[in-house]
Design a protein around this motif. Structure first.
Motif, PDB file in Angstrom:
ATOM      1  N   LYS A  33     -33.917   7.928  -2.816  1.00 33.80           N
ATOM      2  CA  LYS A  33     -33.452   7.073  -3.909  1.00 33.80           C
ATOM      3  C   LYS A  33     -34.280   5.792  -3.993  1.00 33.80           C
ATOM      4  CE  LYS A  33     -29.780   9.711  -4.768  1.00 33.80           C
ATOM      5  NZ  LYS A  33     -29.806  10.656  -3.640  1.00 33.80           N
ATOM      6  N   GLN A  60     -38.759   7.624 -10.373  1.00 33.83           N
ATOM      7  CA  GLN A  60     -37.879   8.451  -9.552  1.00 33.83           C
ATOM      8  C   GLN A  60     -37.524   9.691 -10.363  1.00 33.83           C
ATOM      9  OE1 GLN A  60     -34.286   7.056  -7.044  1.00 33.83           O
ATOM     10  NE2 GLN A  60     -33.374   7.639  -8.980  1.00 33.83           N
ATOM     11  N   TRP A  88     -42.576   4.413  -4.847  1.00 34.45           N
ATOM     12  CA  TRP A  88     -42.038   5.767  -4.987  1.00 34.45           C
ATOM     13  C   TRP A  88     -42.764   6.756  -4.069  1.00 34.45           C
ATOM     14  CZ3 TRP A  88     -38.352   8.876  -5.621  1.00 34.45           C
ATOM     15  CH2 TRP A  88     -38.482  10.174  -6.112  1.00 34.45           C
TER      16      TRP A  88
END
Length: 334
Positions: free
Chosen positions: A176, A182, A259
């Motif tokens: 997360k 994402q 990320w």
């Protein structure tokens, strides 16, 4: 004897949110009419489950392969796919993801499933069309790339892919990070590249419907630096609370290198013996000499047509605050 009993059984996870009834019907019927019939289709309703269930019962009445898992709490597409994957039948040999408004060609599953004997994930191509049927592009032209190039520019679209059920042990739970990039497709694709390998074939296996309600659409415009800067300022205001230069730099670094960091650290923790692919990715993006190696990957990717100018430009800009974004991404949450 049922001829389908000898074919691999799998689970299709379809994430639904306020589906357009006509497009939803077309998609469900295209799944129902697959030549490979041995599957279940779990439809995860991200809110308003009663309406989704009503539509399913009207479209495929009496077909026990289709079931609705309804949830009152809306999570968004990323976590809705995640909770859908937790509902995969334990006896499934393969898993496929589906959007609510595309159209699968009848032999999609039949073409893709046999290729899982060699790789963890296989993906096809799609014809890109409007919701009225106008063809935008004859093919998505995805290509299989090295894991480092895949980390820079995703080539794996969840709705075009199927993967071995065992990959769920690697991808669940999803990592997360509060950022635009994402994305379940990217995470599952990178995990497959790091674990058992992936393949992309040239066969067009479905229509991908492009319309105004797409959460993530197929890119149809050429790279424009000025437009990218305007978009970056809008995203910085949304994710960082400001459109200042510092906030824009942090937002870009988070959506690129933050990320990547959380994906790679998650894979490193879940694969006790790193594959060659994962070791290569860690040595490129998570090392003391990461910056020159990243620049080399970006340059080679553009020169060899593995990376488009837009993602390369964005990653180059992300280098400004790469270290800060990585630290924020991987630090333990309070």
């Amino acid at each position: 004897m049922d001829p389908q009993a000898s074919t691999p059984f799998g689970t299709i996870v379809l994430a639904a949110y306020k589906p357009n009834p006509a497009l939803f019907e077309r998609q469900l019927l295209s799944i129902r009419d697959q030549t490979h019939e041995n599957f279940e289709c779990v439809i995860t309703a991200d809110g308003e489950a009663d309406e989704v269930e009503r539509l399913v019962h009207e479209i495929v009445p009496g077909d026990a392969r289709f079931r609705v898992a309804g949830f009152d709490r809306r999570l968004g597409f990323y976590e809705n796919f995640e909770r859908g994957l937790t509902l995969v039948d334990p006896s499934a040999e393969w898993v496929a993801l589906s959007d609510q408004d595309d159209y699968w060609y009848p032999e999609k599953l039949q073409r893709l499933i046999p290729r899982l004997e060699r790789v963890a994930l296989v993906s096809g191509q799609a014809r890109v069309v409007t919701d009225t049927g106008r063809v935008i592009s004859a093919s998505t032209n995805r290509q299989r790339t090295d894991i480092c190039d895949l980390l820079v520019q995703n080539q794996v679209t969840g709705g075009l892919s199927i993967f071995r059920r065992e990959l769920l042990d690697v991808v669940l739970p999803f990592p997360k990070l509060h950022t635009l990039t994402q994305n379940h497709d990217h995470w599952i694709g990178v995990a497959a590249a790091a674990w058992g390998g992936y393949e992309i074939i040239d066969d067009v296996v479905q229509d991908y419907v492009q319309h105004a309600s797409n959460v993530i659409g197929e890119a149809t415009e050429s790279f424009n630096p000025l437009r990218s800067v305007r978009r970056a300022r809008q995203l910085a205001a949304r994710f960082e609370g400001s459109s200042s230069f510092t906030s824009v730099a942090m937002m870009v670094a988070t959506m690129t290198f933050g990320w990547k960091a959380i994906m790679l650290r998650t894979l490193e923790a879940r694969l006790p013996v790193p594959s060659n692919s994962l070791s290569k990715a860690l040595a490129t993006f998570d090392s003391a000499v990461a910056v020159p190696r990243i620049v080399a990957v970006l340059a080679a990717g553009v020169l060899r047509s593995r990376t488009e100018l837009g993602p390369a430009f964005t990653h180059a800009a992300g280098l400004i605050r790469r270290g800060d974004a990585v630290k924020r991404a991987i630090q333990p949450k309070a």
